[in-house]
Write an enzyme that holds these catalytic residues in place. Structure first.
Site, PDB file in Angstrom:
ATOM      1  N   ASP A  13     -11.698 -20.789  32.136  1.00 17.28           N
ATOM      2  CA  ASP A  13     -11.597 -21.706  31.008  1.00 17.28           C
ATOM      3  C   ASP A  13     -12.797 -22.641  31.082  1.00 17.28           C
ATOM      4  OD1 ASP A  13      -9.745 -22.744  28.739  1.00 17.28           O
ATOM      5  OD2 ASP A  13     -10.488 -24.533  29.775  1.00 17.28           O
ATOM      6  N   GLU A  15     -15.134 -25.867  29.404  1.00 14.00           N
ATOM      7  CA  GLU A  15     -15.212 -27.038  28.532  1.00 14.00           C
ATOM      8  C   GLU A  15     -16.684 -27.169  28.160  1.00 14.00           C
ATOM      9  OE1 GLU A  15     -12.432 -28.217  27.468  1.00 14.00           O
ATOM     10  OE2 GLU A  15     -11.277 -27.134  28.983  1.00 14.00           O
ATOM     11  N   ALA A  16     -16.946 -27.642  26.944  1.00 16.22           N
ATOM     12  CA  ALA A  16     -18.318 -27.723  26.459  1.00 16.22           C
ATOM     13  C   ALA A  16     -18.550 -29.021  25.690  1.00 16.22           C
ATOM     14  CB  ALA A  16     -18.623 -26.531  25.554  1.00 16.22           C
ATOM     15  N   ASP A 109     -14.585 -18.507  25.294  1.00 20.44           N
ATOM     16  CA  ASP A 109     -15.231 -18.631  26.603  1.00 20.44           C
ATOM     17  C   ASP A 109     -16.305 -17.556  26.799  1.00 20.44           C
ATOM     18  OD1 ASP A 109     -13.318 -20.770  28.076  1.00 20.44           O
ATOM     19  OD2 ASP A 109     -12.149 -19.425  26.816  1.00 20.44           O
ATOM     20  N   HIS A 165      -7.233 -29.366  28.473  1.00 17.84           N
ATOM     21  CA  HIS A 165      -8.660 -29.410  28.154  1.00 17.84           C
ATOM     22  C   HIS A 165      -9.504 -29.837  29.354  1.00 17.84           C
ATOM     23  CE1 HIS A 165      -7.902 -28.399  24.057  1.00 17.84           C
ATOM     24  NE2 HIS A 165      -7.149 -29.466  23.884  1.00 17.84           N
ATOM     25  N   ASP A 170      -6.629 -25.775  32.924  1.00 18.75           N
ATOM     26  CA  ASP A 170      -6.294 -24.783  31.906  1.00 18.75           C
ATOM     27  C   ASP A 170      -6.350 -23.363  32.481  1.00 18.75           C
ATOM     28  OD1 ASP A 170      -5.840 -26.789  30.092  1.00 18.75           O
ATOM     29  OD2 ASP A 170      -7.597 -26.400  28.856  1.00 18.75           O
TER      30      ASP A 170
END
Length: 187
Positions: A13, A15-16, A109, A165, A170
């Site tokens: 997972d 995050e961006a 992803d 998140h 996650d």
């Protein structure tokens, strides 16, 4: 029959960088956290975890929206390696697991990894096989509706653990969903 214990599901997972007002367009989003777990195909237990913050270079300043959504702070990414170094650490971790299939909740992803690898001129590390657990979850329930990860946990009566998140939390929650799907009959 001997079980191949070297086979894993690599559940990732990401995050961006992001904004809620369009300042960061989709093609400029960059990975700021990789959360990954190796789910053992034989035991359905997590055998290892990887977590790494990444310093963004296109939009180095996180938006307030991004920090609020992910609970990742500017100091977390400022002290982190850039994507090429982070990928080096990640690939070193992956080398301990010779056989795995890349899995994630949806296609995001995979697409984000492809985009960041291209931007930094790094070879995409996963090959062509990718399991979309979000899609598999809908099939598991026998419905066409797509579920968010938190909704899927709720649907199964599982508790969301950690912070939603956040990549590593996650990834663990997606692994719990995938374990349930493969060890329990749908109700």
């Amino acid at each position: 029959m001997k079980t191949d214990r070297s086979s894993y599901f690599l559940i990732i997972d990401l995050e961006a960088t992001c904004s809620d007002d369009g300042i960061i367009p989709r093609h400029e989003m960059e990975i700021i956290e990789i959360g990954a777990v190796m789910l053992n195909r034989a035991t359905w237990e997590i055998d290892s975890e990887f977590q790494q913050f990444i310093q963004p270079v296109i939009n180095p300043q996180l938006t307030a929206f991004c920090t609020e959504l992910t609970s990742i702070y500017q100091k977390d990414v400022e002290l982190a390696p850039t994507f090429p170094s982070a990928m080096s650490y990640f690939q070193e971790w992956l080398e301990s697991f010779p056989k795995y299939v890349f899995c994630s909740w949806g296609e995001y992803d995979k697409k984000q990894f492809i985009q960041d690898c291209k931007h930094h001129n790094i070879l995409y590390p996963f090959g062509s096989e990718h399991r979309n657990i979000k899609k598999e979850f809908s099939k598991y329930l026998g419905v066409s509706k797509g579920f968010g990860m938190a909704q899927a946990l709720q649907q199964l009566g599982l508790e969301l653990k950690g912070t939603h998140h956040r990549g590593i939390d996650d990834a663990r929650n997606i692994a719990a969903i995938f374990r349930h799907m493969n060890t329990k009959n749908p109700s």
